[in-house]
Scaffold this active site. Structure first.
Site, short mmCIF file in Angstrom:
data_model
loop_
_atom_site.label_atom_id
_atom_site.label_comp_id
_atom_site.label_asym_id
_atom_site.label_seq_id
_atom_site.Cartn_x
_atom_site.Cartn_y
_atom_site.Cartn_z
N TYR A 144 42.37 49.45 37.13
CA TYR A 144 43.77 49.02 37.08
C TYR A 144 44.64 50.08 37.76
CZ TYR A 144 44.01 51.66 32.56
OH TYR A 144 43.94 52.61 31.57
N CYS A 145 45.76 49.63 38.31
CA CYS A 145 46.68 50.46 39.10
C CYS A 145 45.92 51.30 40.13
CB CYS A 145 47.51 51.36 38.19
SG CYS A 145 48.99 52.01 39.00
#
Length: 277
Positions: A144-145
């Site tokens: 994620y990110c």
């Protein structure tokens, strides 16, 4: 290393004190420190902070076509949500994740974006000498990110870095997944995207989260490591980098006044952004 070896450092440890406050307050803290350090009203500063269960959404996350169905799932899992107005995508904050901000001034010379990122990579490697040579910086697809300066060991991401620039101050921020399960946190964000997208095609391409590519430092090192342990390492490292001259303590009354200005600004911007949808 030249950015880190300095005559003086200031250390603001909020790893215990801010965990029950909104993460928006931490954004305001870093904006305030950018102003203070950037304008040389205080020396270069490192701040450590922890927040209880919060998912910080990026602007694009807030624009998921079915975000209204995804948010209750996060809330049922015990997570508050806020939206940040800077770049980046969703990240998880909880008591097992230590956030570190390094704030430097550009008064003596500009710090370009790669230089800022490299300073944090170096700082993290110095914090964990036992695995320093194994820490790599490149995008971990499926995390994620995701970003160019994801930090990983053996292909498993444990940290992500971002930057904020204001009033000639540069805040380089890292979220360090210290304790707990990196994969469990990733599953939470995978659910956010699956429920928020419902299979729809969108102009913006959201990451396909693969929980197995994320882990905590405790999992990667194979030894119990706590947020408190890392906080002590930060303090000792700053002493080594400054030849022992580390200023401790939080904001003065004058600095709190400036912080109030930036907090109001962060909250107002957040409210306007949420109203726009």
């Amino acid at each position: 290393m030249s950015n880190l070896l300095l005559p003086q450092w200031r250390f603001i440890d909020e790893s215990m004190s801010v965990n029950n406050r909104s993460a928006l307050e931490s954004f305001a803290m870093d904006d305030t420190l950018c102003h203070l350090v950037g304008q040389q009203m205080t020396v270069p500063t490192v701040r450590t902070w922890v927040h209880d269960e919060t998912v910080v959404l990026g602007i694009q996350d807030h624009r998921l076509p079915h975000i209204e169905k995804a948010l209750p799932v996060l809330q049922e899992a015990g997570y508050k949500t806020i939206v940040r107005n800077s770049g980046g995508l969703a990240v998880v904050l909880d008591e097992g994740i230590l956030n570190i901000s390094i704030i430097l001034s550009e008064q003596e010379g500009s710090i370009d974006i790669p230089e800022g990122y490299e300073a944090m990579v170096e700082f993290v490697r110095l914090l964990f000498p036992e695995v320093a040579e194994q820490i790599e910086a490149y995008e971990i697809v499926g995390s994620y990110c995701p970003g160019t300066y994801d930090l990983s060991i053996g292909g498993k991401k444990f940290a992500g870095i971002s930057q904020r620039r204001l009033r000639q101050g540069v805040a380089i921020q890292v979220y360090l997944c210290v304790e707990g399960s990196g994969a469990e946190r990733a599953r939470l964000i995978r659910d956010l995207y699956e429920i928020g997208l419902q299979g729809e095609e969108t102009k913006f391409v959201y990451p396909e989260i693969r929980p197995e590519v994320m882990a905590s430092l405790s999992e990667l090192i194979g030894e119990p490591l706590t947020v408190s342990d890392v906080g002590i390492r930060v303090q000792l490292l700053l002493r080594a980098l400054s030849e022992g001259d580390v200023q401790m303590g939080s904001f003065t009354p004058e600095e709190i006044e400036l912080y109030s200005f930036y907090l109001n600004r962060v909250v107002e911007r957040n409210e306007k952004m949420l109203a726009r949808g």
